[in-house]
Design a protein around this motif. Structure first.
Motif, PDB file in Angstrom:
ATOM      1  N   VAL A 185       0.849  -1.191   0.000  1.00 37.62           N
ATOM      2  CA  VAL A 185       0.000   0.000   0.000  1.00 37.62           C
ATOM      3  C   VAL A 185       0.883   1.238   0.000  1.00 37.62           C
ATOM      4  CG1 VAL A 185      -1.820   1.256   1.203  1.00 37.62           C
ATOM      5  CG2 VAL A 185      -1.746  -1.252   1.338  1.00 37.62           C
ATOM      6  N   CYS A 186       0.715   2.068  -1.013  1.00 31.70           N
ATOM      7  CA  CYS A 186       1.507   3.297  -1.092  1.00 31.70           C
ATOM      8  C   CYS A 186       0.895   4.364  -0.198  1.00 31.70           C
ATOM      9  CB  CYS A 186       1.554   3.798  -2.536  1.00 31.70           C
ATOM     10  SG  CYS A 186       2.368   5.403  -2.656  1.00 31.70           S
ATOM     11  N   THR A 187       1.750   4.991   0.635  1.00 34.55           N
ATOM     12  CA  THR A 187       1.278   6.114   1.455  1.00 34.55           C
ATOM     13  C   THR A 187       2.132   7.352   1.191  1.00 34.55           C
ATOM     14  OG1 THR A 187       2.642   5.335   3.287  1.00 34.55           O
ATOM     15  CG2 THR A 187       0.315   4.695   3.320  1.00 34.55           C
ATOM     16  N   ASN A 188       2.785   7.359   0.034  1.00 33.58           N
ATOM     17  CA  ASN A 188       3.579   8.531  -0.339  1.00 33.58           C
ATOM     18  C   ASN A 188       2.625   9.687  -0.704  1.00 33.58           C
ATOM     19  OD1 ASN A 188       6.810   8.333  -2.027  1.00 33.58           O
ATOM     20  ND2 ASN A 188       6.142   9.498  -0.303  1.00 33.58           N
ATOM     21  N   ILE A 189       3.179  10.852  -1.035  1.00 32.04           N
ATOM     22  CA  ILE A 189       2.387  12.078  -1.003  1.00 32.04           C
ATOM     23  C   ILE A 189       1.065  12.047  -1.785  1.00 32.04           C
ATOM     24  CG2 ILE A 189       3.765  13.202  -2.815  1.00 32.04           C
ATOM     25  CD1 ILE A 189       2.420  14.971   0.282  1.00 32.04           C
ATOM     26  N   SER A 190       1.088  11.621  -3.052  1.00 35.02           N
ATOM     27  CA  SER A 190      -0.163  11.644  -3.840  1.00 35.02           C
ATOM     28  C   SER A 190      -1.193  10.711  -3.235  1.00 35.02           C
ATOM     29  CB  SER A 190       0.100  11.242  -5.292  1.00 35.02           C
ATOM     30  OG  SER A 190       1.011  12.117  -5.867  1.00 35.02           O
ATOM     31  N   CYS A 191      -0.746   9.538  -2.859  1.00 30.21           N
ATOM     32  CA  CYS A 191      -1.681   8.569  -2.272  1.00 30.21           C
ATOM     33  C   CYS A 191      -2.141   9.040  -0.896  1.00 30.21           C
ATOM     34  CB  CYS A 191      -1.032   7.193  -2.199  1.00 30.21           C
ATOM     35  SG  CYS A 191      -0.818   6.451  -3.831  1.00 30.21           S
ATOM     36  N   MET A 192      -1.212   9.601  -0.122  1.00 29.74           N
ATOM     37  CA  MET A 192      -1.572  10.086   1.206  1.00 29.74           C
ATOM     38  C   MET A 192      -2.688  11.132   1.102  1.00 29.74           C
ATOM     39  SD  MET A 192       0.828  12.023   3.952  1.00 29.74           S
ATOM     40  CE  MET A 192       0.794  13.566   3.069  1.00 29.74           C
TER      41      MET A 192
ATOM     42  N   GLU B  83       6.745   3.103  -0.275  1.00 30.02           N
ATOM     43  CA  GLU B  83       6.895   4.417  -0.911  1.00 30.02           C
ATOM     44  C   GLU B  83       6.271   4.355  -2.303  1.00 30.02           C
ATOM     45  OE1 GLU B  83       8.064   6.982   0.709  1.00 30.02           O
ATOM     46  OE2 GLU B  83       8.597   5.798   2.471  1.00 30.02           O
ATOM     47  N   CYS B  84       6.344   5.467  -3.033  1.00 29.44           N
ATOM     48  CA  CYS B  84       5.682   5.612  -4.340  1.00 29.44           C
ATOM     49  C   CYS B  84       5.910   4.401  -5.250  1.00 29.44           C
ATOM     50  CB  CYS B  84       6.204   6.864  -5.022  1.00 29.44           C
ATOM     51  SG  CYS B  84       5.444   7.149  -6.626  1.00 29.44           S
ATOM     52  N   ILE B  85       4.811   3.916  -5.825  1.00 29.22           N
ATOM     53  CA  ILE B  85       4.912   2.782  -6.737  1.00 29.22           C
ATOM     54  C   ILE B  85       4.684   3.220  -8.185  1.00 29.22           C
ATOM     55  CG2 ILE B  85       4.424   0.957  -5.059  1.00 29.22           C
ATOM     56  CD1 ILE B  85       1.473   1.061  -5.902  1.00 29.22           C
ATOM     57  N   GLY B  86       4.728   4.537  -8.392  1.00 32.52           N
ATOM     58  CA  GLY B  86       4.674   5.051  -9.771  1.00 32.52           C
ATOM     59  C   GLY B  86       3.271   5.120 -10.351  1.00 32.52           C
ATOM     60  N   ALA B  87       2.262   5.138  -9.501  1.00 30.85           N
ATOM     61  CA  ALA B  87       0.889   5.234 -10.007  1.00 30.85           C
ATOM     62  C   ALA B  87       0.223   6.492  -9.446  1.00 30.85           C
ATOM     63  CB  ALA B  87       0.105   3.983  -9.610  1.00 30.85           C
ATOM     64  N   CYS B  88       1.023   7.546  -9.251  1.00 30.57           N
ATOM     65  CA  CYS B  88       0.558   8.760  -8.558  1.00 30.57           C
ATOM     66  C   CYS B  88      -0.667   9.390  -9.229  1.00 30.57           C
ATOM     67  CB  CYS B  88       1.668   9.805  -8.505  1.00 30.57           C
ATOM     68  SG  CYS B  88       3.266   9.139  -8.133  1.00 30.57           S
ATOM     69  N   CYS B  89      -0.740   9.342 -10.562  1.00 27.13           N
ATOM     70  CA  CYS B  89      -1.851   9.979 -11.279  1.00 27.13           C
ATOM     71  C   CYS B  89      -3.174   9.294 -10.990  1.00 27.13           C
ATOM     72  CB  CYS B  89      -1.610   9.958 -12.785  1.00 27.13           C
ATOM     73  SG  CYS B  89      -0.224  10.974 -13.250  1.00 27.13           S
TER      74      CYS B  89
HETATM   75  S1  FES Z   1       2.499   8.487  -4.389  1.00 30.01           S
HETATM   76 FE1  FES Z   1       1.421   6.618  -4.415  1.00 30.01          FE
HETATM   77  S2  FES Z   1       1.870   5.860  -6.368  1.00 30.01           S
HETATM   78 FE2  FES Z   1       3.067   7.647  -6.269  1.00 30.01          FE
END
Ligand code: FES
Length: 169
Positions: free
Chosen positions: A86-93, A127-133
């Protein structure tokens, strides 16, 4: 080149490793890719994996373990059959990543880096898995799921539990 007489890997992976050590100017540059392929095959980086890879690259096992401890995507214990990241990096957060993570924890009854008692699922905050959009997003093994809601997560988990996930072998 080190001669490996009793490889723990399949002939295909052993051949891939034989090739990998020839394509970099410095042999140890093959270490991270080798560890990733090994993890895909064995499920985790076992002591036997460390030993053989060190031998293949003419490194000390300690050199391999130092790299192993640095990269969070490498694991030293088996993951579940389906590893839910589970991504919790900025866009997902910003779009509910922590809600998705908490939901996965509650649904699976496990925390970060834990495995369900039946070995079907493991869970990781990543961290980011490259699906931020398309946040929020998760990855299950090599399969991406995005634009998630908790209801969609339930459907996805039940699909895998039923053995019908996209990447089920
Ligand atoms: S921040 Fe979640 S996929 Fe990039």
């Amino acid at each position: 080149m080190s001669t490996i007489t009793n490889s723990i890997f399949t002939p295909e992976t052993a051949a891939r490793f034989d090739h990998l050590v020839t394509i970099y100017p410095v042999k140890r540059s093959a270490l991270v890719p080798m560890l990733l392929y090994a993890q895909d095959e064995v499920g985790y980086i076992s002591d036997a994996v460390v030993t053989e890879i060190a031998q293949r690259l003419d490194l000390l096992e300690l050199d391999v373990r130092n790299v192993l401890s640095y990269y969070s995507m490498l694991r030293t214990k088996p993951a579940g059959k389906y590893n839910v990241q589970v991504c919790t990096n900025i866009s997902c957060m910003l779009r509910g990543g922590y809600e998705i993570l908490d939901h996965c924890k509650a649904k699976l009854g496990i925390g970060h880096k834990e495995v369900t008692p039946d070995g079907t699922f493991s869970l990781e905050e990543v961290e980011c898995i490259g699906a931020c959009c398309w946040a929020p997003a998760i990855q299950v093994n090599y399969d991406f799921h995005d634009n998630l809601t908790t209801a969609k997560v339930d459907e996805i988990i039940e699909t895998y539990r039923a053995g019908k996930g996209k990447d089920v072998k």
